[in-house]
Design a protein around this motif. Structure first.
Motif, PDB file in Angstrom:
ATOM      1  N   ALA A  66      -4.526  81.147  36.092  1.00  0.00           N
ATOM      2  CA  ALA A  66      -3.602  82.241  36.396  1.00  0.00           C
ATOM      3  C   ALA A  66      -2.531  82.316  35.327  1.00  0.00           C
ATOM      4  O   ALA A  66      -2.188  81.311  34.696  1.00  0.00           O
ATOM      5  CB  ALA A  66      -2.956  82.033  37.766  1.00  0.00           C
ATOM      6  N   ILE A  67      -2.002  83.514  35.142  1.00  0.00           N
ATOM      7  CA  ILE A  67      -0.857  83.691  34.254  1.00  0.00           C
ATOM      8  C   ILE A  67       0.181  84.542  34.957  1.00  0.00           C
ATOM      9  O   ILE A  67      -0.150  85.530  35.615  1.00  0.00           O
ATOM     10  CB  ILE A  67      -1.275  84.311  32.898  1.00  0.00           C
ATOM     11  N   VAL A  68       1.438  84.121  34.860  1.00  0.00           N
ATOM     12  CA  VAL A  68       2.566  84.832  35.456  1.00  0.00           C
ATOM     13  C   VAL A  68       3.379  85.443  34.320  1.00  0.00           C
ATOM     14  O   VAL A  68       3.856  84.742  33.427  1.00  0.00           O
ATOM     15  CB  VAL A  68       3.438  83.893  36.305  1.00  0.00           C
ATOM     16  N   ILE A  69       3.536  86.744  34.367  1.00  0.00           N
ATOM     17  CA  ILE A  69       4.218  87.490  33.305  1.00  0.00           C
ATOM     18  C   ILE A  69       5.710  87.553  33.618  1.00  0.00           C
ATOM     19  O   ILE A  69       6.104  87.951  34.717  1.00  0.00           O
ATOM     20  CB  ILE A  69       3.631  88.903  33.199  1.00  0.00           C
ATOM     21  N   GLY A  70       6.549  87.151  32.675  1.00  0.00           N
ATOM     22  CA  GLY A  70       7.987  87.210  32.892  1.00  0.00           C
ATOM     23  C   GLY A  70       8.398  86.396  34.093  1.00  0.00           C
ATOM     24  O   GLY A  70       8.858  86.936  35.088  1.00  0.00           O
ATOM     25  N   PHE A  71       8.265  85.058  34.008  1.00  0.00           N
ATOM     26  CA  PHE A  71       8.400  84.208  35.195  1.00  0.00           C
ATOM     27  C   PHE A  71       9.816  84.125  35.757  1.00  0.00           C
ATOM     28  O   PHE A  71      10.032  83.613  36.852  1.00  0.00           O
ATOM     29  CB  PHE A  71       7.876  82.799  34.902  1.00  0.00           C
ATOM     30  N   GLY A  72      10.822  84.630  35.036  1.00  0.00           N
ATOM     31  CA  GLY A  72      12.182  84.611  35.570  1.00  0.00           C
ATOM     32  C   GLY A  72      12.707  83.200  35.740  1.00  0.00           C
ATOM     33  O   GLY A  72      12.868  82.463  34.778  1.00  0.00           O
ATOM     34  N   THR A  88      -0.319  79.289  33.736  1.00  0.00           N
ATOM     35  CA  THR A  88       0.525  79.517  32.570  1.00  0.00           C
ATOM     36  C   THR A  88       1.558  80.561  32.965  1.00  0.00           C
ATOM     37  O   THR A  88       1.237  81.513  33.686  1.00  0.00           O
ATOM     38  CB  THR A  88      -0.305  80.031  31.377  1.00  0.00           C
ATOM     39  N   ALA A  89       2.796  80.373  32.522  1.00  0.00           N
ATOM     40  CA  ALA A  89       3.847  81.351  32.800  1.00  0.00           C
ATOM     41  C   ALA A  89       4.670  81.543  31.539  1.00  0.00           C
ATOM     42  O   ALA A  89       4.984  80.575  30.853  1.00  0.00           O
ATOM     43  CB  ALA A  89       4.738  80.880  33.947  1.00  0.00           C
ATOM     44  N   PHE A  90       5.011  82.788  31.237  1.00  0.00           N
ATOM     45  CA  PHE A  90       5.745  83.011  29.997  1.00  0.00           C
ATOM     46  C   PHE A  90       6.933  83.925  30.181  1.00  0.00           C
ATOM     47  O   PHE A  90       6.995  84.745  31.090  1.00  0.00           O
ATOM     48  CB  PHE A  90       4.817  83.533  28.892  1.00  0.00           C
ATOM     49  N   THR A  95      15.574  80.468  26.202  1.00  0.00           N
ATOM     50  CA  THR A  95      16.477  79.796  27.132  1.00  0.00           C
ATOM     51  C   THR A  95      15.896  79.757  28.540  1.00  0.00           C
ATOM     52  O   THR A  95      16.079  78.778  29.269  1.00  0.00           O
ATOM     53  CB  THR A  95      17.855  80.485  27.128  1.00  0.00           C
ATOM     54  N   ALA A  96      15.179  80.798  28.943  1.00  0.00           N
ATOM     55  CA  ALA A  96      14.534  80.800  30.259  1.00  0.00           C
ATOM     56  C   ALA A  96      13.460  79.729  30.332  1.00  0.00           C
ATOM     57  O   ALA A  96      13.287  79.069  31.359  1.00  0.00           O
ATOM     58  CB  ALA A  96      13.933  82.171  30.545  1.00  0.00           C
ATOM     59  N   VAL A  97      12.729  79.543  29.247  1.00  0.00           N
ATOM     60  CA  VAL A  97      11.677  78.527  29.214  1.00  0.00           C
ATOM     61  C   VAL A  97      12.277  77.135  29.347  1.00  0.00           C
ATOM     62  O   VAL A  97      11.821  76.325  30.165  1.00  0.00           O
ATOM     63  CB  VAL A  97      10.859  78.638  27.912  1.00  0.00           C
TER      64      VAL A  97
END
Length: 223
Positions: A66-72, A88-90, A95-97
């Motif tokens: 799975a991939i999460v777009i703009g994980f906040g 995977t989340a991006f 700084t969010a990462v």
């Protein structure tokens, strides 16, 4: 002295970023300000999005990617990983990462920095589940078609795409934002050959029926 309204801060940052022809640069500025205690991330939550969690209830993601777009702030990503997906989340903001990695030190999620408008080639067509929750709507309308095409490109054969987005009546102010809520016509851009709508739902806001939430599940055909 109280802090400024987070929504107003994000609108001001976005306006400056757009004026400088940098439509995604304001995310890093916002997350840095939040880290410094100067504001809050407007979409910060302590639980996964309720419409996403309801949709995925009872799912088993073991053996799937799975991939999460703009994980906040990472709540949706952690939830998807908790039901078994190799996740995977991006985010476009470095700084969010770093904040997510610090907040979830033992996470199974691979938190990475990436730009939806310039995705890594190795991600294309790779994922059995793509989660797009309130991210495309944070981009201005001239970029919508490009952003939506990028979202869909991540979906592997037989995979599912779940989209959760704020909606707006077409008669409303389509230029007020961010966020710039999605019209039904923009939702239609997700559809393309080989991508079908499994279920499309709309949930109006009780206090303002001109706005609401979309929840749409798309499927990509298997070869």
């Amino acid at each position: 002295m109280s802090k400024p309204d987070p929504d107003e801060v994000s609108r001001q940052l976005a306006a400056r970023s757009l004026a400088n022809d940098d439509p995604t640069g304001w995310f890093e500025v916002l997350y840095r300000a939040a880290e410094a205690g100067e504001t809050q991330v407007p979409w910060e939550r302590t639980a996964p999005n309720a419409l996403l969690a309801e949709w995925a209830a009872g799912s088993d993601g073991h053996g799937k990617r799975a991939i999460v777009i703009g994980f906040g702030t990472g709540q949706d990503s952690e939830f998807i990983a908790s039901i078994g997906y190799d996740t995977t989340a991006f985010e476009v903001a470095a700084t969010a990462v770093s904040a997510a990695r610090r907040h979830f030190p033992n996470s199974r999620v691979d938190y990475v920095e990436a730009d939806l408008l310039a995705l890594p080639a190795q991600w294309i067509g790779r994922f059995e589940l793509v989660v797009e929750c309130l991210t495309v709507q944070s981009l201005p309308r001239p970029l919508r078609a490009q952003a939506i095409a990028a979202v869909v490109s991540l979906l592997g054969p037989g995979g599912r795409l779940i989209v959760v987005a704020t909606s707006i009546d077409p008669a409303g102010d389509l230029n007020a934002g961010p966020p710039w809520p999605l019209t039904e016509a923009e939702i239609g851009i997700f559809g393309r050959p080989g991508i079908t709508v499994v279920r499309q739902e709309h949930f109006p806001f009780a206090d303002d029926p001109g706005f609401g939430r979309w929840r749409i599940e798309f499927a990509r055909e298997s070869p």
